[in-house]
Design a protein around this motif. Structure first.
Motif, PDB file in Angstrom:
ATOM      1  N   ALA A  69     -10.055   0.990  -9.634  1.00  0.00           N
ATOM      2  CA  ALA A  69     -11.110   0.933 -10.452  1.00  0.00           C
ATOM      3  C   ALA A  69     -10.896   0.174 -11.906  1.00  0.00           C
ATOM      4  CB  ALA A  69     -12.014   2.141 -10.802  1.00  0.00           C
ATOM      5  N   GLY A  70     -11.757  -0.118 -12.582  1.00  0.00           N
ATOM      6  CA  GLY A  70     -11.661  -0.499 -14.075  1.00  0.00           C
ATOM      7  C   GLY A  70     -11.289   0.613 -14.906  1.00  0.00           C
ATOM      8  N   TYR A  71     -10.572   0.456 -16.048  1.00  0.00           N
ATOM      9  CA  TYR A  71     -10.246   1.750 -16.661  1.00  0.00           C
ATOM     10  C   TYR A  71      -9.679   1.387 -18.279  1.00  0.00           C
ATOM     11  CZ  TYR A  71      -8.809   6.571 -17.320  1.00  0.00           C
ATOM     12  OH  TYR A  71      -8.316   7.887 -17.825  1.00  0.00           O
ATOM     13  N   PRO A  96      -3.735  -7.881 -14.646  1.00  0.00           N
ATOM     14  CA  PRO A  96      -5.522  -8.325 -14.327  1.00  0.00           C
ATOM     15  C   PRO A  96      -6.157  -7.721 -13.378  1.00  0.00           C
ATOM     16  CG  PRO A  96      -3.505 -10.376 -14.314  1.00  0.00           C
ATOM     17  CD  PRO A  96      -2.935  -9.005 -14.546  1.00  0.00           C
ATOM     18  N   ASP A  97      -5.316  -6.762 -12.175  1.00  0.00           N
ATOM     19  CA  ASP A  97      -5.806  -6.179 -11.189  1.00  0.00           C
ATOM     20  C   ASP A  97      -6.594  -4.881 -11.880  1.00  0.00           C
ATOM     21  OD1 ASP A  97      -3.592  -4.905 -11.631  1.00  0.00           O
ATOM     22  OD2 ASP A  97      -2.868  -5.060  -9.721  1.00  0.00           O
ATOM     23  N   GLU A 137      -7.915  11.574 -12.512  1.00  0.00           N
ATOM     24  CA  GLU A 137      -8.597  10.441 -11.751  1.00  0.00           C
ATOM     25  C   GLU A 137      -7.716   9.386 -11.747  1.00  0.00           C
ATOM     26  OE1 GLU A 137      -9.635   9.697 -16.125  1.00  0.00           O
ATOM     27  OE2 GLU A 137      -9.398  11.310 -14.761  1.00  0.00           O
ATOM     28  N   LEU A 138      -6.372   9.531 -12.387  1.00  0.00           N
ATOM     29  CA  LEU A 138      -5.129   8.460 -12.194  1.00  0.00           C
ATOM     30  C   LEU A 138      -4.232   8.699 -10.993  1.00  0.00           C
ATOM     31  CD1 LEU A 138      -4.537   7.816 -16.067  1.00  0.00           C
ATOM     32  CD2 LEU A 138      -6.096   6.601 -14.548  1.00  0.00           C
ATOM     33  N   ARG A 139      -3.735   7.705 -10.730  1.00  0.00           N
ATOM     34  CA  ARG A 139      -2.667   7.699  -9.771  1.00  0.00           C
ATOM     35  C   ARG A 139      -1.564   6.811 -10.117  1.00  0.00           C
ATOM     36  NH1 ARG A 139      -5.823  10.833  -8.590  1.00  0.00           N
ATOM     37  NH2 ARG A 139      -6.769  11.410  -6.750  1.00  0.00           N
ATOM     38  N   LEU A 210       0.088   2.659 -13.112  1.00  0.00           N
ATOM     39  CA  LEU A 210      -0.786   3.484 -13.259  1.00  0.00           C
ATOM     40  C   LEU A 210      -2.122   2.792 -12.933  1.00  0.00           C
ATOM     41  CD1 LEU A 210       1.657   4.717 -15.036  1.00  0.00           C
ATOM     42  CD2 LEU A 210      -0.338   5.718 -16.369  1.00  0.00           C
ATOM     43  N   TYR A 211      -3.032   3.614 -11.947  1.00  0.00           N
ATOM     44  CA  TYR A 211      -4.107   2.942 -11.869  1.00  0.00           C
ATOM     45  C   TYR A 211      -5.083   4.278 -11.477  1.00  0.00           C
ATOM     46  CZ  TYR A 211      -2.769   4.187  -7.083  1.00  0.00           C
ATOM     47  OH  TYR A 211      -2.554   4.654  -5.842  1.00  0.00           O
ATOM     48  N   ALA A 212      -6.456   3.795 -11.878  1.00  0.00           N
ATOM     49  CA  ALA A 212      -7.742   4.664 -11.423  1.00  0.00           C
ATOM     50  C   ALA A 212      -8.063   4.328 -10.166  1.00  0.00           C
ATOM     51  CB  ALA A 212      -8.692   4.469 -12.455  1.00  0.00           C
TER      52      ALA A 212
END
Length: 215
Positions: A69-71, A96-97, A137-139, A210-212
């Motif tokens: 998801a965008g974050y 970009p991702d 919510e982050l991974r 890191l990503y949501a």
């Protein structure tokens, strides 16, 4: 006419790949996961004329459950940079991702041939752990890389051990282990020329993404 045909074909390919890469969750928000996302980027390159940049879309962490998801990374990025990342040469970049990449060079993370974390890197990882604990919510996914010297089996094992060293430390700092992944890619994803000492040094790294997740 030939050019128009090529563009039309590229649009079709991108649309098809995007359909494979996108994950639709809760009302239709989509995110491109990396495996197919890289292919989408390559297709976009045919349209925008810069395949190297377009292919970076989704090319980092690979496909992840639920999609990315965008974050808003501004606060976390600043905290990681101020923890010592900037002075150590640890690059913190919004990708970009939609991920935040913490690119950790080997000279501040591990001795040659070893997988034990250097003490100077720990404040940076502490800031990452703090972000993951405060924002459930982050991974995160750690990906280890080596240069091309040495045997393939050794490089693969070492890259995975280094990725696990990072995720294991995060767990010790209170991060839920179920929110973390580790992967070793050995010498298979170079970012510089392995024929030079400078290039090999750049290729020896751990990338921590890191990503949501989609909600």
């Amino acid at each position: 006419m030939k050019k128009l045909s090529q563009i039309a074909a590229s649009v079709s390919i991108v649309a098809l790949l995007a359909g494979c890469a996108a994950t639709d969750t809760q009302g239709g928000r989509t995110a491109v996961g990396a495996g197919a996302g890289a292919a989408v980027g390559a297709g976009l390159g045919a349209l925008i004329g810069d395949s190297s940049k377009a292919a970076a879309i989704g090319a980092g962490i690979g496909a992840v459950a639920g999609g990315v998801a965008g974050y808003n990374w501004a606060g976390i990025k600043q905290d990681v940079q101020q923890s010592g990342a900037t002075s150590l040469g640890v690059d913190v970049t919004e990708m970009p991702d939609g991920t935040l990449r913490v690119n950790i060079p080997s000279h501040v993370s591990f001795d040659s041939g070893k997988a034990q974390l250097k003490a100077e890197l720990l404040p940076v990882l502490d800031s990452v752990a703090r972000a993951l604990v405060q924002h459930p919510e982050l991974r995160a996914k750690a990906i280890g890389h080596t240069d091309s010297t040495g045997g393939a089996d050794l490089n693969q094992r070492l890259s995975l051990e280094r990725a696990h060293a990072v995720t294991n430390y995060l767990v010790q700092r209170g991060v839920n282990g179920g929110y973390l992944m580790a992967e070793g890619r050995g010498p298979n994803s170079p970012i510089a020329d392995n024929s030079t000492p400078e290039g090999r040094a750049m290729n020896r790294r751990v990338e921590l993404y890191l990503y949501a997740i989609q909600q």
